[in-house]
Design an enzyme around this catalytic site. Structure first.
Site, short mmCIF file in Angstrom:
data_model
loop_
_atom_site.label_atom_id
_atom_site.label_comp_id
_atom_site.label_asym_id
_atom_site.label_seq_id
_atom_site.Cartn_x
_atom_site.Cartn_y
_atom_site.Cartn_z
N ALA A 1 -14.18 4.46 -18.99
CA ALA A 1 -14.82 4.67 -17.69
C ALA A 1 -13.96 5.56 -16.79
O ALA A 1 -14.48 6.45 -16.09
CB ALA A 1 -15.09 3.33 -17.01
N HIS B 1 -7.27 4.06 -10.20
CA HIS B 1 -6.68 2.73 -10.30
C HIS B 1 -7.60 1.85 -11.15
O HIS B 1 -8.82 1.88 -10.97
CB HIS B 1 -6.53 2.12 -8.90
CG HIS B 1 -5.88 0.79 -8.90
ND1 HIS B 1 -4.53 0.62 -9.12
CD2 HIS B 1 -6.40 -0.46 -8.73
CE1 HIS B 1 -4.24 -0.68 -9.08
NE2 HIS B 1 -5.36 -1.35 -8.85
N MET C 1 3.87 6.57 -12.29
CA MET C 1 4.36 5.23 -11.96
C MET C 1 5.50 5.26 -10.93
O MET C 1 6.58 4.73 -11.15
CB MET C 1 4.81 4.51 -13.23
CG MET C 1 3.72 4.41 -14.29
SD MET C 1 2.19 3.65 -13.70
CE MET C 1 2.70 1.94 -13.61
N ARG C 2 5.23 5.90 -9.83
CA ARG C 2 6.21 5.96 -8.75
C ARG C 2 5.50 5.64 -7.44
O ARG C 2 4.39 6.12 -7.20
CB ARG C 2 6.80 7.37 -8.63
CG ARG C 2 7.52 7.86 -9.85
CD ARG C 2 8.96 7.44 -9.87
NE ARG C 2 9.73 8.03 -8.79
CZ ARG C 2 10.86 7.53 -8.33
NH1 ARG C 2 11.32 6.38 -8.81
NH2 ARG C 2 11.53 8.12 -7.38
N ASN D 1 -5.62 10.31 -18.81
CA ASN D 1 -6.46 10.75 -17.70
C ASN D 1 -6.22 12.22 -17.39
O ASN D 1 -7.15 12.95 -17.05
CB ASN D 1 -6.25 9.88 -16.46
CG ASN D 1 -7.22 8.71 -16.42
OD1 ASN D 1 -8.42 8.90 -16.47
ND2 ASN D 1 -6.69 7.50 -16.33
N ASN E 1 -5.95 9.39 -6.65
CA ASN E 1 -5.39 8.50 -7.66
C ASN E 1 -6.53 7.76 -8.34
O ASN E 1 -7.60 7.58 -7.75
CB ASN E 1 -4.45 7.48 -7.00
CG ASN E 1 -3.77 6.57 -8.01
OD1 ASN E 1 -3.32 7.02 -9.06
ND2 ASN E 1 -3.70 5.29 -7.70
#
Length: 191
Positions: A175, A111, A92-93, A17, A109
């Site tokens: 996507a 998701h 990943m925090r 990303n 973010n």
């Protein structure tokens, strides 16, 4: 062209990303630029890519550090880069309220679910198990509560017969790579 908004991207892994945001930023009409890629994992593959693309990087392992101390060190590096926005891209925090509060309305973010469904992990397994017709992805502003901030954009992705979490995840990632740069561009362009 007005001055472009400066964005720091936080990653923990391969940084696909981040790469999508970076390559989108190379378009002449993109309203943002990536000024820093930072990670809690010095081995993150995305750091190597950012370096190869000429983007400054910062890595600080979190092991043995208090969560707030780590967040404040990351925050200092982000601010030193001149960034005005923060994009989480597979970071990943769980972030402290102190860190999140400092970037209120300016941290996003992505998701891999259609929030508010399936916050947290294993989103694709959960969508398939529930018999949903679609999985998908969501870009949202970050708040102190996990995967909970105001939604900036979503893309539904059809679940096809025989899908596994991995096959669905691969399509959702396509996507994600489309949606994230568009939502970030809109956010930084708000008056």
């Amino acid at each position: 062209m007005p001055e472009r908004a400066k964005v720091a991207v936080l990653i923990s892994g391969s940084g696909t990303n981040m790469a999508a945001l970076l390559y989108a930023s190379r378009a002449a009409d993109c309203p943002y630029e990536i000024v820093l890629v930072a990670s809690n994992n010095p081995e993150a593959g995305g750091l190597r890519l950012a370096e190869a693309e000429g983007v400054p990087t910062f890595a600080l392992p979190h092991k043995g550090m208090a969560r707030l101390d780590h967040d404040m060190a990351m925050d200092a590096a982000i601010r030193a880069s001149g960034a005005q926005f923060v994009a989480l891209a597979g970071y990943m925090r769980i972030l402290t309220p102190e860190f999140v509060g400092g970037w209120q309305g300016r941290m996003v973010n992505i998701h891999p679910s259609l929030l508010p469904k399936y916050k947290g992990l294993h989103t694709h397994d959960r969508a398939i198990e529930a018999g949903d017709s679609h999985g998908g992805c969501t870009v949202h502003l970050v708040t102190a509560e996990l995967d909970d901030g105001p939604i900036l954009g979503q893309t539904p992705v059809a679940i096809v017969p025989g899908d596994t979490a991995d096959s669905l995840a691969a399509r959702v990632l396509i996507a994600e790579h489309q949606l994230y740069s568009r939502c970030l561009a809109r956010l930084v362009s708000r008056p």
